[in-house]
Design a protein around this motif. Structure first.
Motif, PDB file in Angstrom:
ATOM      1  N   GLU A 272     103.624  19.185  54.616  1.00 12.64           N
ATOM      2  CA  GLU A 272     104.633  18.238  54.143  1.00 12.64           C
ATOM      3  C   GLU A 272     105.974  18.903  53.871  1.00 12.64           C
ATOM      4  O   GLU A 272     107.015  18.264  53.876  1.00 12.64           O
ATOM      5  N   SER A 304      92.403   8.627  48.063  1.00 17.01           N
ATOM      6  CA  SER A 304      93.614   9.454  48.058  1.00 17.01           C
ATOM      7  C   SER A 304      94.718   8.827  47.226  1.00 17.01           C
ATOM      8  O   SER A 304      95.294   9.468  46.336  1.00 17.01           O
ATOM      9  N   LYS A 379      90.462   1.190  55.633  1.00 12.02           N
ATOM     10  CA  LYS A 379      91.788   1.469  56.182  1.00 12.02           C
ATOM     11  C   LYS A 379      91.797   2.135  57.558  1.00 12.02           C
ATOM     12  O   LYS A 379      92.861   2.289  58.151  1.00 12.02           O
ATOM     13  N   HIS A 380      90.648   2.555  58.068  1.00 11.18           N
ATOM     14  CA  HIS A 380      90.653   3.318  59.322  1.00 11.18           C
ATOM     15  C   HIS A 380      90.698   2.358  60.502  1.00 11.18           C
ATOM     16  O   HIS A 380      89.765   1.588  60.740  1.00 11.18           O
ATOM     17  N   THR A 419     100.154  -1.919  53.654  1.00 13.88           N
ATOM     18  CA  THR A 419     100.430  -0.975  54.736  1.00 13.88           C
ATOM     19  C   THR A 419     101.521  -1.521  55.647  1.00 13.88           C
ATOM     20  O   THR A 419     101.695  -2.743  55.758  1.00 13.88           O
ATOM     21  N   ASN A 463     101.943   6.221  56.583  1.00 18.57           N
ATOM     22  CA  ASN A 463     100.942   7.260  56.381  1.00 18.57           C
ATOM     23  C   ASN A 463     101.357   8.204  55.257  1.00 18.57           C
ATOM     24  O   ASN A 463     102.533   8.539  55.112  1.00 18.57           O
ATOM     25  N   LEU A 465     100.641  12.025  53.719  1.00 15.79           N
ATOM     26  CA  LEU A 465     100.161  13.311  54.209  1.00 15.79           C
ATOM     27  C   LEU A 465      98.908  13.752  53.466  1.00 15.79           C
ATOM     28  O   LEU A 465      98.807  13.609  52.246  1.00 15.79           O
ATOM     29  N   SER A 467      96.012  12.598  53.232  1.00 20.60           N
ATOM     30  CA  SER A 467      95.089  11.614  52.665  1.00 20.60           C
ATOM     31  C   SER A 467      93.804  11.595  53.482  1.00 20.60           C
ATOM     32  O   SER A 467      93.738  12.118  54.591  1.00 20.60           O
ATOM     33  N   SER A 470      93.651  10.931  57.429  1.00 22.70           N
ATOM     34  CA  SER A 470      94.938  11.114  58.097  1.00 22.70           C
ATOM     35  C   SER A 470      94.838  12.217  59.144  1.00 22.70           C
ATOM     36  O   SER A 470      93.857  12.965  59.227  1.00 22.70           O
ATOM     37  N   ARG A 494     105.057   7.886  63.791  1.00 26.11           N
ATOM     38  CA  ARG A 494     104.602   7.344  62.517  1.00 26.11           C
ATOM     39  C   ARG A 494     105.556   7.770  61.394  1.00 26.11           C
ATOM     40  O   ARG A 494     106.247   8.780  61.490  1.00 26.11           O
ATOM     41  N   PHE A 496     105.854   9.108  57.495  1.00 25.08           N
ATOM     42  CA  PHE A 496     105.041   9.920  56.594  1.00 25.08           C
ATOM     43  C   PHE A 496     105.754  10.123  55.265  1.00 25.08           C
ATOM     44  O   PHE A 496     106.980  10.190  55.204  1.00 25.08           O
TER      45      PHE A 496
END
Length: 633
Positions: A272, A304, A379-380, A419, A463, A465, A467, A470, A494, A496
Motif C-alpha cells: 500500500e 477485514s 463478497k467474492h 461496494t 477494493n 488492500l 483484505s 483481495s 480497480r 484501492f
C-alpha cells in the motif's frame, strides 16, 4: 476530582525545586544590587519577612504555568516559554510590591529598585532552567549512548528533514530502539548540507550507492534504511529506491503516517505504500465525538472491514461493543485482540448468522445499540456467480434483518458497508448489494417524519488492500512460490485504499448523516483516488520483493471471470454525485423505489428461494434493478 489530586511525589519535589530557585534568584539579585554592603544587611530583615508570601505566590504561579507538572525529560520550547512567563509575572509582582505596597509605606523610597528587579528576572530564568535543561541533556546523552552500544544498527534515513526529526525525537525519547542514524538522504534541495538534531544530510535519495560505498570504505558499513512518509511521494520514486536498496542488501523499514497522534514506530514496507495515493486527512476529533461513550454493534466483526471498525470504535472511546460474527475462529481472534489491549470498553462477541432474523433481533434488542455497522456479507464475485442464491440470502435478507433489528432496538443509525460494484451492477455481488442499498434508502426515507428518526446509510468503496480475498495476499503467495503471478486481463483497473482509511471514512460518513440538520442523502461514496491497473500492482509487488517482473517472476493473463468488468464506476447515471463538504466523501443523489414496491419484491424473493426457483429470482431482481446487465446463472 481536582488537579491537585493527580500530583505525585515527583511533582512536589519539582515544586520544592522551583521555590528554592525563586528564593535564590531574589536573594542573589538583592545581594548583587547592593554589593553585599550595609544597605543589603539593613534591608534583609524586611526581605525575609516578605519572602514566604512571595514564595507561596511563586509556587502557585509555577503550577498554573505547568512547570510543576511538566516532565523534565521532555522539556522543550513550550516549557522554556512558560519559564519566561513565570519569571515575567513574578518580576511584575515585585514591581507592584516595590512601587505600591512596601516602598512608600516603609522606606519612603524604593525598597528593591528597578535594577534589582531586572537582575531578578534574569536570575529567575537561569535558576528555573538550569536543572531542567541539565537533566534533559543527561537523559539525551544516556539514551544516545545506549542506542549506540545496545546492538543498534547503523541506519540511513530516507525522506525530508521534517519527517526525520520526528523519528529522531522518538529515538532520543526511547520510543524507537536499536537503530543509530548516521545520515539522511532527502529529496528536498533545502535540506542539503544541513544538520537535523546532529544528524547530517548526506545528499539526495539518488546518492544511495555513493553514500553506502563511502561508509563501507571507512569500515562503518550501513545495514539498514528507514523510509519516511515523504520518501513514498511520486517524485521520490520509491519503487526505484527499494530495488536499489535490495541490491545493496539493506534492511528497509518505514515510518508510518505521522497523523492520528500515534507514537513513532517502525514497520515493514508494504504494497500500500507504493500505490502513491495520498490518504485523506481525517478529522479524528469528529469521529471521537460520534463514538465516545456509545454502544456499538458490528456485524461481520471478524472480517477485514468489520474487525478494523471494531478497533476504531474502541480507539475512539466506545463504551460497549458487541461483535456479531458467523465464524467462530474469526470471532475468537478479534475479541481476544481487543481484550488484550486493556481498553475500558466492555467487549462482547456473539456467534450469529444475520440470516437468522429472530436471533439478530433478540441480540440487538437486548444490547440496545446507539450505532450499528453492518459489515457482514458474501463478497467474492466468482463464488457468488456460482452460488448466487446464497448471496441473496445473506446480502439481501441478512441486510434486511439487520436494518429492521437496528430500528426495533432504537439505534440512532445503521451504516451498511456496500461496494462500488453496486453501481449499474454486472455481478450478483453488485446486484444483491444494490438491492440492500435500496431497502435501506427506502427505510431511511420512511423515517423522515418519525419523532425519533433513525438514519440508515450505505457507504460504497472499492477494493481494500490486504483484505480477505483481495489480490494482494494472492499475489504475495504467488511471488513467494516463484510465480507465475496471474492477472485476469492486462487492462483490468480497480480502485484501492487501505483498510484503516476506509473505516475512518465510513465513520466520518456516519457523522455527516447524524448532523443536526439531517441531510437528504443516504448513500455515500468514498473518494478512492486514481484507479490502479492490476498488472501495475502485480509488477510493483514483484519489485517490492526485490525481483524483476518478466525476468524473475512471470505475469500470466488468465482471462476475465464471470461477473467482472474492466473498469469500476462510482456513480450511476440515475444518481449523480452530490458534494457534502467532507474531505474524502461524496454522496449519491437519492434514487430509491418506494418501500411498498420493495416489500413486494422481498416477498417474491422469499417464495422463490423457498421453491429454489432461479428463474423467478432472476426476474424479480432484474425488475427491481433494471440496470443489471449480466445473466445471474
Amino acid at each position: 476530582m481536582t488537579r491537585f489530586s493527580h500530583l505525585t511525589f515527583r511533582n512536589y519535589v519539582i515544586a520544592a525545586h522551583d521555590v528554592v530557585a525563586t528564593a535564590l534568584a531574589l536573594l542573589a539579585a538583592f545581594y548583587i544590587r547592593f554589593e553585599g554592603g550595609y544597605l543589603f544587611y539593613e534591608r534583609l530583615p524586611l526581605l525575609l519577612r516578605i519572602l514566604p508570601y512571595f514564595l507561596a505566590f511563586g509556587a502557585v504561579t509555577c503550577y498554573v504555568f505547568n512547570l510543576t507538572t511538566a516532565k523534565w525529560r521532555f522539556i522543550s520550547l513550550p516549557d522554556a516559554l512558560n519559564i519566561l512567563r513565570v519569571a515575567t509575572l513574578l518580576s511584575f509582582a515585585l514591581l507592584v510590591m516595590d512601587y505600591i505596597l512596601v516602598a512608600p509605606n516603609v522606606h519612603g523610597s524604593f525598597f528593591l529598585g528597578k535594577l534589582t528587579i531586572v537582575l531578578y528576572w534574569f536570575l529567575e530564568i537561569f535558576f528555573l532552567s538550569a536543572a531542567r535543561f541539565a537533566y534533559r541533556y543527561f537523559r539525551y546523552t544516556r539514551v544516545r549512548r545506549h542506542a549506540r552500544i545496545e546492538e543498534a544498527s547503523p541506519t540511513l534515513l530516507i525522506g525530508r528533514a521534517a519527517d526525520a526529526e520526528v523519528l529522531l525525537r522518538g529515538i532520543e525519547s526511547g520510543a524507537v530502539k536499536r537503530i543509530w542514524p548516521v545520515g539522511l538522504l532527502s529529496p528536498s534541495p533545502a535540506d542539503q548540507g544541513q544538520l537535523i538534531r546532529n544528524v547530517p544530510v548526506l545528499g539526495a535519495i539518488d546518492d544511495i550507492e555513493d553514500v553506502i560505498g563511502d561508509f563501507a570504505r571507512r569500515g562503518k558499513p550501513i545495514t539498514r534504511t528507514v523510509m519516511m512518509p515523504s520518501a513514498f511521494e511520486p517524485e521520490s520514486h520509491p519503487e526505484t529506491f527499494l530495488m536499489r536498496a535490495r541490491r545493496l542488501r539493506l534492511i528497509v523499514s518505514r515510518l508510518p503516517s505521522l497523523e492520528g497522534g500515534e507514537a513513532p514506530r517502525l514497520t515493514n514496507v508494504a504494497v500500500e505504500d507504493l500505490l502513491l495515493r495520498p490518504s485523506e486527512t481525517i478529522d479524528y476529533a469528529r469521529l471521537e465525538a460520534l463514538v465516545k461513550g456509545k454502544a456499538i454493534i458490528v456485524t461481520g466483526g471478524g472480517g477485514s472491514i468489520g474487525s478494523e471498525i471494531c478497533r476504531r470504535a474502541v480507539a475512539f472511546g466506545a463504551a460497549r461493543l458487541l461483535v456479531i460474527e458467523n465464524s467462530e475462529p474469526a470471532l475468537y481472534a478479534i475479541t481476544q485482540e481487543l481484550g488484550a489491549e486493556g481498553t475500558a470498553a466492555v467487549i462482547d462477541g456473539r456467534i450469529a448468522d444475520i440470516r437468522d432474523r429472530a436471533r439478530v433481533l433478540r441480540l440487538m434488542t437486548e444490547f440496545r445499540p446507539d450505532l450499528v455497522f453492518h459489515a457482514a456479507a458474501l463478497k467474492h464475485v466468482p463464488i457468488l456467480e456460482r452460488d448466487w442464491s446464497e448471496g441473496v440470502k445473506t446480502n439481501i435478507f441478512g441486510s434486511i434483518n439487520v436494518a429492521d433489528a437496528a430500528l426495533a432496538a432504537g439505534a440512532a443509525a445503521m451504516v451498511m458497508i456496500s461496494t462500488d460494484k453496486a453501481i449499474e451492477p454486472v455481478s450478483m455481488l453488485g446486484l444483491t448489494k444494490r438491492f440492500a442499498e435500496m431497502y435501506c434508502q427506502a427505510l431511511d426515507h420512511d423515517q423522515a417524519g418519525a419523532a425519533r428518526r433513525m438514519r440508515l446509510i450505505s457507504v460504497r468503496f472499492g477494493n481494500v488492500l490486504a483484505s480477505n480475498g483481495s489480490v494482494v495476499p494472492k499475489f504475495k503467495a504467488q511471488i513467494e512460490a516463484g510465480g507465475p503471478v496471474t492477472v485476469t486481463h492486462p487492462d483490468m483497473v480497480r480502485y484501492f485504499m487501505t483498510i484503516r482509511e476506509a473505516c475512518d471514512l465510513v465513520i466520518t460518513a456516519a457523522t455527516h448523516a447524524l448532523a443536526a440538520e439531517r441531510p437528504n442523502v443516504s448513500v455515500y461514496v468514498l473518494n478512492m483516488g486514481q484507479p490502479v491497473k492490476i498488472v501495475d500492482l502485480a509488477e510493483r509487488m514483484i519489485r517490492l520483493s526485490g525481483l524483476q517482473p518478466g525476468y524473475d517472476i512471470e505475469i500470466v493473463f488468465t482471462g476475465m471471470r464471470p461477473g467482472e468488468r474492466l473498469n469500476e464506476i462510482l456513480f450511476a447515471n440515475e444518481e449523480p454525485a452530490v458534494e457534502i463538504g467532507v474531505a474524502g466523501i461524496m454522496a449519491a443523489k437519492p434514487n430509491e423505489p418506494p418501500m411498498q414496491a420493495i416489500r413486494k419484491w422481498v416477498v417474491a424473493l422469499e417464495h422463490a428461494i423457498e421453491k429454489d426457483d432461479p428463474a423467478t429470482i432472476t426476474a424479480v431482481l432484474k425488475d427491481a434493478v433494471p440496470e443489471f446487465g449480466a445473466t445471474a446463472a
